[in-house]
Design a protein around this motif. Structure first.
Motif, mmCIF file in Angstrom:
data_model
loop_
_atom_site.group_PDB
_atom_site.id
_atom_site.type_symbol
_atom_site.label_atom_id
_atom_site.label_comp_id
_atom_site.label_asym_id
_atom_site.label_seq_id
_atom_site.Cartn_x
_atom_site.Cartn_y
_atom_site.Cartn_z
ATOM 1 N N LYS A 55 -9.093 64.683 -32.633
ATOM 2 C CA LYS A 55 -8.318 64.760 -33.883
ATOM 3 C C LYS A 55 -8.714 63.697 -34.903
ATOM 4 O O LYS A 55 -8.627 63.938 -36.101
ATOM 5 N N LYS A 56 -9.099 62.525 -34.437
ATOM 6 C CA LYS A 56 -9.520 61.422 -35.315
ATOM 7 C C LYS A 56 -8.547 61.202 -36.490
ATOM 8 O O LYS A 56 -8.893 61.411 -37.655
ATOM 9 N N PRO A 57 -7.339 60.756 -36.180
ATOM 10 C CA PRO A 57 -6.354 60.559 -37.250
ATOM 11 C C PRO A 57 -6.697 59.383 -38.163
ATOM 12 O O PRO A 57 -7.614 58.607 -37.883
ATOM 13 N N PHE A 58 -5.935 59.294 -39.223
ATOM 14 C CA PHE A 58 -5.948 58.111 -40.076
ATOM 15 C C PHE A 58 -4.742 57.283 -39.683
ATOM 16 O O PHE A 58 -3.673 57.839 -39.393
ATOM 17 N N VAL A 59 -4.911 55.975 -39.648
ATOM 18 C CA VAL A 59 -3.822 55.093 -39.242
ATOM 19 C C VAL A 59 -3.431 54.171 -40.390
ATOM 20 O O VAL A 59 -4.271 53.736 -41.170
ATOM 21 N N ALA A 60 -2.129 53.912 -40.468
ATOM 22 C CA ALA A 60 -1.601 52.945 -41.429
ATOM 23 C C ALA A 60 -1.358 51.646 -40.677
ATOM 24 O O ALA A 60 -0.764 51.657 -39.592
ATOM 25 N N LEU A 61 -1.848 50.551 -41.250
ATOM 26 C CA LEU A 61 -1.704 49.245 -40.607
ATOM 27 C C LEU A 61 -0.977 48.257 -41.504
ATOM 28 O O LEU A 61 -1.159 48.266 -42.719
ATOM 29 N N ILE A 66 -0.500 49.069 -35.997
ATOM 30 C CA ILE A 66 -0.420 50.463 -36.438
ATOM 31 C C ILE A 66 1.049 50.814 -36.637
ATOM 32 O O ILE A 66 1.857 50.703 -35.711
ATOM 33 N N ILE A 67 1.376 51.231 -37.855
ATOM 34 C CA ILE A 67 2.767 51.559 -38.180
ATOM 35 C C ILE A 67 2.950 53.045 -38.475
ATOM 36 O O ILE A 67 4.070 53.506 -38.674
ATOM 37 N N GLY A 68 1.841 53.794 -38.484
ATOM 38 C CA GLY A 68 1.920 55.234 -38.694
ATOM 39 C C GLY A 68 0.557 55.864 -38.537
ATOM 40 O O GLY A 68 -0.458 55.167 -38.549
ATOM 41 N N PHE A 69 0.558 57.181 -38.348
ATOM 42 C CA PHE A 69 -0.707 57.907 -38.276
ATOM 43 C C PHE A 69 -0.511 59.346 -38.717
ATOM 44 O O PHE A 69 0.601 59.871 -38.684
ATOM 45 N N ILE A 70 -1.609 59.951 -39.160
ATOM 46 C CA ILE A 70 -1.601 61.337 -39.612
ATOM 47 C C ILE A 70 -2.915 61.981 -39.209
ATOM 48 O O ILE A 70 -3.964 61.331 -39.210
ATOM 49 N N GLU A 71 -2.839 63.259 -38.863
ATOM 50 C CA GLU A 71 -4.041 64.018 -38.486
ATOM 51 C C GLU A 71 -4.255 65.144 -39.486
ATOM 52 O O GLU A 71 -3.307 65.847 -39.840
ATOM 53 N N LEU A 72 -5.480 65.323 -39.903
ATOM 54 C CA LEU A 72 -5.855 66.421 -40.800
ATOM 55 C C LEU A 72 -6.987 67.197 -40.147
ATOM 56 O O LEU A 72 -8.059 66.641 -39.898
ATOM 57 N N GLU A 73 -6.733 68.471 -39.881
ATOM 58 C CA GLU A 73 -7.775 69.322 -39.308
ATOM 59 C C GLU A 73 -8.577 69.966 -40.431
ATOM 60 O O GLU A 73 -8.156 69.990 -41.590
ATOM 61 N N SER A 74 -9.740 70.503 -40.100
ATOM 62 C CA SER A 74 -10.670 71.017 -41.108
ATOM 63 C C SER A 74 -10.113 72.202 -41.911
ATOM 64 O O SER A 74 -10.577 72.470 -43.011
ATOM 65 N N ASP A 75 -9.103 72.886 -41.372
ATOM 66 C CA ASP A 75 -8.507 74.012 -42.098
ATOM 67 C C ASP A 75 -7.289 73.606 -42.923
ATOM 68 O O ASP A 75 -6.583 74.448 -43.471
ATOM 69 N N GLY A 76 -7.022 72.289 -43.014
ATOM 70 C CA GLY A 76 -5.892 71.807 -43.796
ATOM 71 C C GLY A 76 -4.616 71.624 -42.986
ATOM 72 O O GLY A 76 -3.578 71.268 -43.545
ATOM 73 N N CYS A 80 -0.122 66.060 -36.826
ATOM 74 C CA CYS A 80 0.804 64.960 -36.550
ATOM 75 C C CYS A 80 0.960 64.084 -37.773
ATOM 76 O O CYS A 80 -0.015 63.799 -38.456
ATOM 77 N N LEU A 81 2.192 63.647 -37.999
ATOM 78 C CA LEU A 81 2.495 62.591 -38.955
ATOM 79 C C LEU A 81 3.672 61.831 -38.361
ATOM 80 O O LEU A 81 4.782 62.366 -38.285
ATOM 81 N N TYR A 82 3.414 60.640 -37.897
ATOM 82 C CA TYR A 82 4.436 59.819 -37.263
ATOM 83 C C TYR A 82 4.407 58.419 -37.849
ATOM 84 O O TYR A 82 3.332 57.878 -38.112
ATOM 85 N N VAL A 83 5.597 57.863 -38.025
ATOM 86 C CA VAL A 83 5.752 56.504 -38.517
ATOM 87 C C VAL A 83 6.636 55.754 -37.521
ATOM 88 O O VAL A 83 7.645 56.290 -37.048
ATOM 89 N N HIS A 84 6.241 54.521 -37.219
ATOM 90 C CA HIS A 84 7.030 53.700 -36.297
ATOM 91 C C HIS A 84 8.456 53.575 -36.842
ATOM 92 O O HIS A 84 8.648 53.410 -38.050
ATOM 93 N N PRO A 85 9.463 53.655 -35.968
ATOM 94 C CA PRO A 85 10.864 53.579 -36.427
ATOM 95 C C PRO A 85 11.179 52.357 -37.301
ATOM 96 O O PRO A 85 12.001 52.454 -38.214
#
Length: 155
Positions: A55-61, A66-76, A80-85
């Motif tokens: 999936k190779k997500p992008f991470v927010a630091l 790491i305080i959050g991450f999101i995954e974008l697949e090739s079809d849009g 996943c989009l999760y943020v630490h509580p």
């Protein structure tokens, strides 16, 4: 806060963030049994490590955490989009979504779509996603409710 691409050394931290995020969802959204079906205890570190390599997500630091991450697949598809509580409601999800919007435009993706949880649906709706349908997903003996949503990217 900064956003960067996934590194294999991030897998344990992302797995823990996912598990913690799901298990701190209020009972009014998903029951304890539903949350356990969604994110079993203990977390599947081996499965997540393999998944994240694909999936190779992008991470927010923030401060190298790491305080959050999101995954974008090739079809849009946003899988996943999760943020630490500790950081929910502070704009992390919005910045991650803005980041993948730029990435999607560069890749020529014209539509984003997601299956949003009850918790995430209002965020995606506020961000411009349109509700397509309600889904009932059977997972580990539980029926989980989520929402198919879509957003057309304007050039």
């Amino acid at each position: 806060m900064r956003i960067r691409a996934y590194r294999p050394s991030d897998s344990v931290e992302i797995t823990n963030l996912f598990h913690t995020s799901v298990h701190t969802i209020k009972q009014s959204f998903y029951s304890k049994e539903e949350r356990e079906a969604w994110a079993p205890t203990p977390p599947d570190y081996t499965g997540w490590k393999a998944r994240l390599l694909i999936k190779k997500p992008f991470v927010a630091l923030k401060k190298n955490r790491i305080i959050g991450f999101i995954e974008l697949e090739s079809d849009g598809h946003i899988d996943c989009l999760y943020v630490h509580p500790d950081y929910q409601g502070s704009g992390v999800a919005r910045q991650l979504l803005q980041h993948i919007l730029i990435v999607a435009q560069k890749k020529g993706i014209t539509r984003l779509h997601v299956e949003a949880s009850k918790v995430a649906m209002p965020f995606f709706k506020k961000s411009g996603f349109k509700l397509i349908k309600e889904n009932h997903i059977n997972l580990r003996g539980q029926s989980l409710l989520n929402y198919s949503m879509s957003w057309s990217i304007q050039p």
